[in-house]
Design a protein around this motif. Sequence first.
Motif, PDB file in Angstrom:
ATOM      1  N   LYS A 313      14.016   3.929   8.314  1.00 55.14           N
ATOM      2  CA  LYS A 313      14.615   2.626   8.623  1.00 55.14           C
ATOM      3  C   LYS A 313      14.343   1.604   7.516  1.00 55.14           C
ATOM      4  N   GLY A 314      13.305   1.879   6.698  1.00 52.48           N
ATOM      5  CA  GLY A 314      13.052   1.002   5.548  1.00 52.48           C
ATOM      6  C   GLY A 314      12.129  -0.175   5.820  1.00 52.48           C
ATOM      7  N   ILE A 315      11.778  -0.401   7.091  1.00 47.78           N
ATOM      8  CA  ILE A 315      10.880  -1.523   7.424  1.00 47.78           C
ATOM      9  C   ILE A 315       9.787  -1.008   8.351  1.00 47.78           C
ATOM     10  N   ALA A 316       8.531  -1.282   7.989  1.00 44.39           N
ATOM     11  CA  ALA A 316       7.403  -0.838   8.824  1.00 44.39           C
ATOM     12  C   ALA A 316       7.199  -1.799   9.988  1.00 44.39           C
ATOM     13  N   PRO A 317       6.682  -1.308  11.125  1.00 40.91           N
ATOM     14  CA  PRO A 317       6.391  -2.200  12.254  1.00 40.91           C
ATOM     15  C   PRO A 317       5.296  -3.212  11.894  1.00 40.91           C
ATOM     16  N   GLU A 318       5.267  -4.296  12.632  1.00 42.55           N
ATOM     17  CA  GLU A 318       4.240  -5.334  12.426  1.00 42.55           C
ATOM     18  C   GLU A 318       2.851  -4.752  12.708  1.00 42.55           C
ATOM     19  N   GLU A 319       1.874  -5.147  11.895  1.00 47.35           N
ATOM     20  CA  GLU A 319       0.504  -4.668  12.085  1.00 47.35           C
ATOM     21  C   GLU A 319      -0.462  -5.839  12.190  1.00 47.35           C
ATOM     22  N   GLY A 320      -1.539  -5.662  13.009  1.00 52.07           N
ATOM     23  CA  GLY A 320      -2.528  -6.712  13.203  1.00 52.07           C
ATOM     24  C   GLY A 320      -3.632  -6.654  12.159  1.00 52.07           C
ATOM     25  N   LYS A 367       2.801  -1.227  19.703  1.00 52.83           N
ATOM     26  CA  LYS A 367       3.409  -2.500  20.128  1.00 52.83           C
ATOM     27  C   LYS A 367       2.386  -3.513  20.649  1.00 52.83           C
ATOM     28  N   ASP A 368       1.351  -3.043  21.340  1.00 51.59           N
ATOM     29  CA  ASP A 368       0.363  -3.967  21.908  1.00 51.59           C
ATOM     30  C   ASP A 368      -0.802  -4.216  20.947  1.00 51.59           C
ATOM     31  N   LEU A 369      -1.355  -3.119  20.412  1.00 58.68           N
ATOM     32  CA  LEU A 369      -2.506  -3.278  19.515  1.00 58.68           C
ATOM     33  C   LEU A 369      -2.081  -3.536  18.070  1.00 58.68           C
ATOM     34  N   LYS A 370      -0.800  -3.241  17.768  1.00 56.14           N
ATOM     35  CA  LYS A 370      -0.245  -3.446  16.421  1.00 56.14           C
ATOM     36  C   LYS A 370      -1.045  -2.706  15.337  1.00 56.14           C
ATOM     37  N   VAL A 371      -1.310  -1.437  15.641  1.00 55.03           N
ATOM     38  CA  VAL A 371      -2.017  -0.562  14.703  1.00 55.03           C
ATOM     39  C   VAL A 371      -0.992   0.342  14.011  1.00 55.03           C
ATOM     40  N   ASN A 372      -1.252   0.685  12.765  1.00 53.02           N
ATOM     41  CA  ASN A 372      -0.415   1.588  11.976  1.00 53.02           C
ATOM     42  C   ASN A 372      -0.090   2.855  12.782  1.00 53.02           C
ATOM     43  N   TRP A 373       1.185   3.093  13.054  1.00 49.34           N
ATOM     44  CA  TRP A 373       1.591   4.221  13.896  1.00 49.34           C
ATOM     45  C   TRP A 373       1.169   5.566  13.302  1.00 49.34           C
ATOM     46  N   MET A 374       1.033   5.632  11.990  1.00 44.68           N
ATOM     47  CA  MET A 374       0.677   6.891  11.339  1.00 44.68           C
ATOM     48  C   MET A 374      -0.747   7.326  11.695  1.00 44.68           C
ATOM     49  N   TRP A 375      -1.625   6.357  11.973  1.00 49.48           N
ATOM     50  CA  TRP A 375      -2.982   6.706  12.410  1.00 49.48           C
ATOM     51  C   TRP A 375      -2.923   7.446  13.743  1.00 49.48           C
ATOM     52  N   GLY A 376      -2.077   6.945  14.634  1.00 51.69           N
ATOM     53  CA  GLY A 376      -1.916   7.590  15.944  1.00 51.69           C
ATOM     54  C   GLY A 376      -1.358   8.994  15.806  1.00 51.69           C
ATOM     55  N   ALA A 377      -0.355   9.141  14.938  1.00 50.84           N
ATOM     56  CA  ALA A 377       0.269  10.455  14.724  1.00 50.84           C
ATOM     57  C   ALA A 377      -0.751  11.449  14.162  1.00 50.84           C
ATOM     58  N   ALA A 378      -1.586  10.980  13.229  1.00 54.72           N
ATOM     59  CA  ALA A 378      -2.604  11.847  12.625  1.00 54.72           C
ATOM     60  C   ALA A 378      -3.671  12.231  13.658  1.00 54.72           C
ATOM     61  N   TYR A 379      -3.996  11.298  14.542  1.00 55.41           N
ATOM     62  CA  TYR A 379      -5.002  11.605  15.571  1.00 55.41           C
ATOM     63  C   TYR A 379      -4.456  12.650  16.548  1.00 55.41           C
ATOM     64  N   PHE A 380      -3.188  12.518  16.916  1.00 57.78           N
ATOM     65  CA  PHE A 380      -2.550  13.528  17.766  1.00 57.78           C
ATOM     66  C   PHE A 380      -2.531  14.878  17.063  1.00 57.78           C
ATOM     67  N   GLU A 381      -2.309  14.862  15.743  1.00 59.84           N
ATOM     68  CA  GLU A 381      -2.293  16.114  14.979  1.00 59.84           C
ATOM     69  C   GLU A 381      -3.626  16.848  15.120  1.00 59.84           C
ATOM     70  N   GLU A 382      -4.704  16.107  15.095  1.00 61.56           N
ATOM     71  CA  GLU A 382      -6.025  16.727  15.256  1.00 61.56           C
ATOM     72  C   GLU A 382      -6.236  17.246  16.670  1.00 61.56           C
ATOM     73  N   LYS A 383      -5.851  16.443  17.657  1.00 61.71           N
ATOM     74  CA  LYS A 383      -6.282  16.703  19.029  1.00 61.71           C
ATOM     75  C   LYS A 383      -5.345  17.560  19.872  1.00 61.71           C
ATOM     76  N   LEU A 384      -4.038  17.451  19.656  1.00 63.94           N
ATOM     77  CA  LEU A 384      -3.105  18.112  20.566  1.00 63.94           C
ATOM     78  C   LEU A 384      -3.121  19.630  20.426  1.00 63.94           C
TER      79      LEU A 384
END
Length: 446
Positions: A313-320, A367-384
């Motif tokens: 999409k060319g634009i990253a989500p807002e981050e806190g 959306k709520d914590l405004k954390v880099n979505w890639m961190w979440g994806a990487a954590y799922f990669e480890e755990k799932l």
Amino acid sequence: MSVKTILVWFRKDLRIHDNEILAEAVRKGETVVPVYCFDPRQFETTSFQTLKTGAIRTKFLLESVADLKRSLQKLGGDLIIRIGKPEAILPELVTKYGVTEVYHHREVASEETRISADVENALWRLKINLKHFIGHTLYHKEDLPFPINNIPDVFSSFRKKIERDSSVRTCTESPEAVIVPENMEAGELPSLADLGITESAGADDRSVMKFKGGETEALKRMHDYFWETDAVRSYKQTRNGLLGADYSSKFSAWIALGCLSPREVYWEIKKYEKERGASDSTYSLFLQLLWRDYFRFMFKKYGNKFFQKIGFKGIAPEEGANQQELFELWKDGRTGTPFIDANMRELNATGFMSNRGRQNVASFLVKDLKVNWMWGAAYFEEKLIDYCPANNWGNWAYVAGVGNDPKEYQHFNVLKQAKEFDPQGDYVRLWIPESDSIEGAVIGEQ
């Protein structure tokens, strides 16, 4: 005339049934050399400081490889098991066993395709061909009604055209016997420690079911889900559940490692519909298989864009500002929002989380914590336990609004979701025992 010996390089296709590379090798080769490499890169720490493969999925992988080895032995064969990089190990085995050709299934994510290219180059120097097969999807790439580059970016458009203009191929016949070279040195299955993985705690009794790796368990689960429990009949109504084994099929972990073929599931659905009737539920299960295909084809179309913060999409989500601190709380299930924390604790303890839970925790992180979505994806990669690159990164990009999404992704109201899907708070109480004293649905509002 020299003996034709074909090396079968197993990766995420750990099965005998509907496995074209094995069937073709048995048909064309006089002897077959089945190989699985535990690549050290599978178990490294990522740039996000997560593991590529955590302990729970590694254990599931070890069980799956062990089961494949037993299945090959029953057919008169065996499985060579090695720890190391395939581009170093496979040429050695090619030379040792006089291999004339190597077969493997194509992957779509960048790391896997790069390893394939490295293997191909190493074999080329020995004048040996690496033959590529397509075997991870429901619909074969050659049968799509459009070239990969023209696949619609909206799933519903993809689905309509596929259903109208494509068909699913029949499954490949399983071989009746596998002949391997005499005195083939198979090698031993490694331990978690051999792979540098710290043993996790024992299985958690609260897990939705006991996941055990391997084709044998996969086919047993499929049979039970369709024919013993008849649970597929209510799939559409129960698939957003949170508790128990049968609210959804739970096939995903076996499909991710190729212990279960998507085509095999599809034809089981068709058999069930013929014998016990088609319904919204059988169609809904088919749609989940189609979503898997879609993300794989999207990876083929967009490549590494799924591993970039801006996606396609060319634009990253807002981050806190205080992302690291919030990410740690989210990971540990300590955000203070019970429905989110319960789901994260289930993931950490069992390697599994419901579809409804995944959507909620991902939306909450981005959306709520405004954390880099890639961190979440990487954590799922480890755990799932059911991690696969296309599904995981494709879904996270979708949630973050930088992937396949015709409109901006819906921001989940977690409290509303908790009331709807855990109305009495039973799920939250299971995973957050300290909340036992809180009564009924009020627990979701804490």
